[in-house]
Scaffold this active site. Structure first.
Site, PDB file in Angstrom:
ATOM      1  N   GLY A  52       0.852  -1.193   0.000  1.00  0.00           N
ATOM      2  CA  GLY A  52       0.000   0.000   0.000  1.00  0.00           C
ATOM      3  C   GLY A  52       0.882   1.235   0.000  1.00  0.00           C
ATOM      4  NE  ARG A  53      -2.789   5.338   1.374  1.00  0.00           N
ATOM      5  CZ  ARG A  53      -4.081   5.666   1.414  1.00  0.00           C
ATOM      6  NH1 ARG A  53      -4.476   6.801   0.871  1.00  0.00           N
ATOM      7  NH2 ARG A  53      -4.953   4.894   1.994  1.00  0.00           N
ATOM      8  CB  ILE A  54       3.208   2.316   4.756  1.00  0.00           C
ATOM      9  CG1 ILE A  54       2.347   3.411   5.410  1.00  0.00           C
ATOM     10  CG2 ILE A  54       4.479   2.088   5.576  1.00  0.00           C
ATOM     11  CD1 ILE A  54       1.776   3.051   6.779  1.00  0.00           C
ATOM     12  NE  ARG A 107      -6.793  -8.613  -0.242  1.00  0.00           N
ATOM     13  CZ  ARG A 107      -7.787  -7.912   0.304  1.00  0.00           C
ATOM     14  NH1 ARG A 107      -8.987  -8.418   0.371  1.00  0.00           N
ATOM     15  NH2 ARG A 107      -7.581  -6.701   0.782  1.00  0.00           N
ATOM     16  CB  ILE A 146       6.663  -1.614  10.089  1.00  0.00           C
ATOM     17  CG1 ILE A 146       6.660  -0.173  10.553  1.00  0.00           C
ATOM     18  CG2 ILE A 146       6.218  -1.727   8.649  1.00  0.00           C
ATOM     19  CD1 ILE A 146       7.755   0.186  11.482  1.00  0.00           C
ATOM     20  NE  ARG A 196      -2.951  -2.229  13.706  1.00  0.00           N
ATOM     21  CZ  ARG A 196      -2.383  -1.030  13.591  1.00  0.00           C
ATOM     22  NH1 ARG A 196      -1.072  -0.928  13.535  1.00  0.00           N
ATOM     23  NH2 ARG A 196      -3.116   0.061  13.542  1.00  0.00           N
ATOM     24  CG  ASP A 210       7.126  -0.228  15.571  1.00  0.00           C
ATOM     25  OD1 ASP A 210       7.645   0.164  16.637  1.00  0.00           O
ATOM     26  OD2 ASP A 210       6.246   0.419  14.972  1.00  0.00           O
ATOM     27  CD  GLU A 260       1.264  -3.076  19.502  1.00  0.00           C
ATOM     28  OE1 GLU A 260       0.690  -1.981  19.624  1.00  0.00           O
ATOM     29  OE2 GLU A 260       1.800  -3.443  18.464  1.00  0.00           O
ATOM     30  CG  HIS A 269       2.702   0.372  17.683  1.00  0.00           C
ATOM     31  ND1 HIS A 269       1.561  -0.389  17.601  1.00  0.00           N
ATOM     32  CD2 HIS A 269       2.672   1.202  16.598  1.00  0.00           C
ATOM     33  CE1 HIS A 269       0.859  -0.027  16.520  1.00  0.00           C
ATOM     34  NE2 HIS A 269       1.527   0.937  15.903  1.00  0.00           N
TER      35      HIS A 269
HETATM   36  C1  8YV Z   1      -0.211   4.369  15.712  1.00  0.00           C
HETATM   37  C2  8YV Z   1      -0.483   2.902  13.682  1.00  0.00           C
HETATM   38  O1  8YV Z   1       0.671   3.793  16.580  1.00  0.00           O
HETATM   39  O2  8YV Z   1      -1.579   4.371  12.236  1.00  0.00           O
HETATM   40  C3  8YV Z   1      -1.493   3.239  12.642  1.00  0.00           C
HETATM   41  O3  8YV Z   1      -2.189   2.323  12.202  1.00  0.00           O
HETATM   42  O4  8YV Z   1      -0.267   1.780  13.979  1.00  0.00           O
HETATM   43  C4  8YV Z   1       0.273   3.974  14.355  1.00  0.00           C
HETATM   44  O5  8YV Z   1       0.401   5.076  13.560  1.00  0.00           O
HETATM   45  C5  8YV Z   1      -1.602   3.974  16.073  1.00  0.00           C
HETATM   46  O6  8YV Z   1      -2.461   4.839  15.439  1.00  0.00           O
HETATM   47  C6  8YV Z   1      -1.874   3.990  17.571  1.00  0.00           C
HETATM   48  O7  8YV Z   1      -1.567   5.209  18.152  1.00  0.00           O
END
Ligand code: 8YV
Length: 327
Positions: free
Chosen positions: A154-156, A176, A231, A233, A257, A262, A280
């Site tokens: 995706g974007r990231i 996918r 990075i 989930r 991360d 969490e 995170h």
């Molecule tokens: C934040 C993230 O840690 O944007 C997300 O999906 O995982 C992170 O930018 C999250 O929003 C919780 O603060």
């Protein structure tokens, strides 16, 4: 533009900049947590918007008959039942774009920390071992010559891929579907990607479709020189399988991360020398978190002013003003 009489609920903790703006621009109501049992009939009848950084389940959405929009703090919105929201005419928004480059920067930092052991080298210096024992041992791994696979283009993912390219390393990916206009090699399965690379970076979102996608088989395919970075989930990984794979040499090292539960990190990961762990912090700079907070409130403001939020999530893209009351 916004109406200070519009009641916006903030259940649980939220970034202070978002809280301050909501307090100025709406009638803000705070609730200790997103628990339907805490919702009085009076509250239920007032709330039209929510700004959230916590789990929002279907029962909490259903507790508010006048609710129109849930503005999520974060690009990942797996903690919000967006499918249910969409089915009952409630808009959900998230915070894409404003954190893309920051999270990509963090991913690269985590990759380098993992491969070149930079946090451990710094700890060596600080502990006085450079003086007492000499140079930090040479790292077993290098980024040189690696082939990088990205799970979730995706974007990231794209921002990470651009950085990896600049490091002179080939990039392939699993999504996918293929991403249009992208020259990187696409694999139709995560297992296929893992078998073709030695460095796997997961940027995949949470949710049922990615639950424990990175499992023992995938780690075995990555192989003994394999490096895994997450990075996205924690839920996308079978953490016990990962800890086992790191302990028995199925893969070489991992940089994480994000975690399933969490802020709790399993002892099986904490005890590993070849795991580089961060709490995170992907988007966690003052600047980026403030921009995310602004986007949360800008979404609420846009919805109540024009019925057109800035960044609706796919599951609720069809929702229009009045959809809730029309049911
Ligand atoms: C934040 C993230 O840690 O944007 C997300 O999906 O995982 C992170 O930018 C999250 O929003 C919780 O603060």
């Amino acid at each position: 533009m916004t109406d200070e009489e519009i009641a916006v609920l903030v259940p649980g903790a939220l970034h202070p900049h978002a809280v301050a703006r909501i307090g100025r621009e709406f009638r803000m109501i705070a609730l200790p947590s997103a628990d339907a049992a805490l919702v009085t009939p009076e509250l239920a009848g007032r709330v039209r918007g929510m700004a959230v950084g916590t789990t929002i389940d279907a029962s909490f959405i259903d507790a508010f008959p006048r609710l129109e929009i849930i503005a999520n703090f974060g690009v990942g919105y797996d903690a919000v039942d967006a499918k249910h929201a969409g089915s009952v005419g409630v808009m959900v928004t998230n915070t894409p774009d404003v954190l893309t480059e920051e999270v990509a920067d963090t991913a690269i930092g985590l990759l380098l920390n993992t491969v070149r052991e930079l946090p451990k080298a710094e700890a060596w210096l600080r502990a006085g071992k450079w003086v007492s024992q000499g140079n930090y041992p040479l790292t077993r791994a290098t980024l040189r010559g690696r082939r990088v696979g990205i799970f979730g283009m995706g974007r990231i993912g794209l921002a990470i891929a651009r950085r990896i390219e600049a490091f002179g390393l080939p990039v392939s990916y699993y999504n996918r579907r293929t991403v249009e206009g992208v020259g990187y090699t696409w694999y139709p399965s995560l297992l296929g990607l893992a078998g073709a690379v030695d460095t796997l970076i997961s940027v995949a979102p949470g949710g049922a479709s990615t639950e424990k996608a990175v499992n023992r088989q995938v780690l075995e395919a990555l192989g003994p020189n394999g490096v895994f970075v997450n990075i996205g989930r924690g839920s996308t990984v079978d953490e016990e399988a990962l800890a086992q794979a790191l302990a028995d040499g199925t893969i070489l090292a991992a940089g994480l991360d994000v975690f399933r539960n969490e802020p709790h990190v399993p002892e099986s990961l904490l005890s590993l020398e070849n795991a580089s762990l961060l709490p995170h912090v992907g988007s966690a700079s003052v600047q980026t978190r403030t921009a995310m907070a602004d986007l949360v409130v800008d979404n609420l403001a846009a919805w109540f002013a024009s019925g057109k939020p800035l960044t609706a999530v796919a599951e609720t893209a069809h929702v229009v003003v009045g959809a809730r009351s029309a049911r």
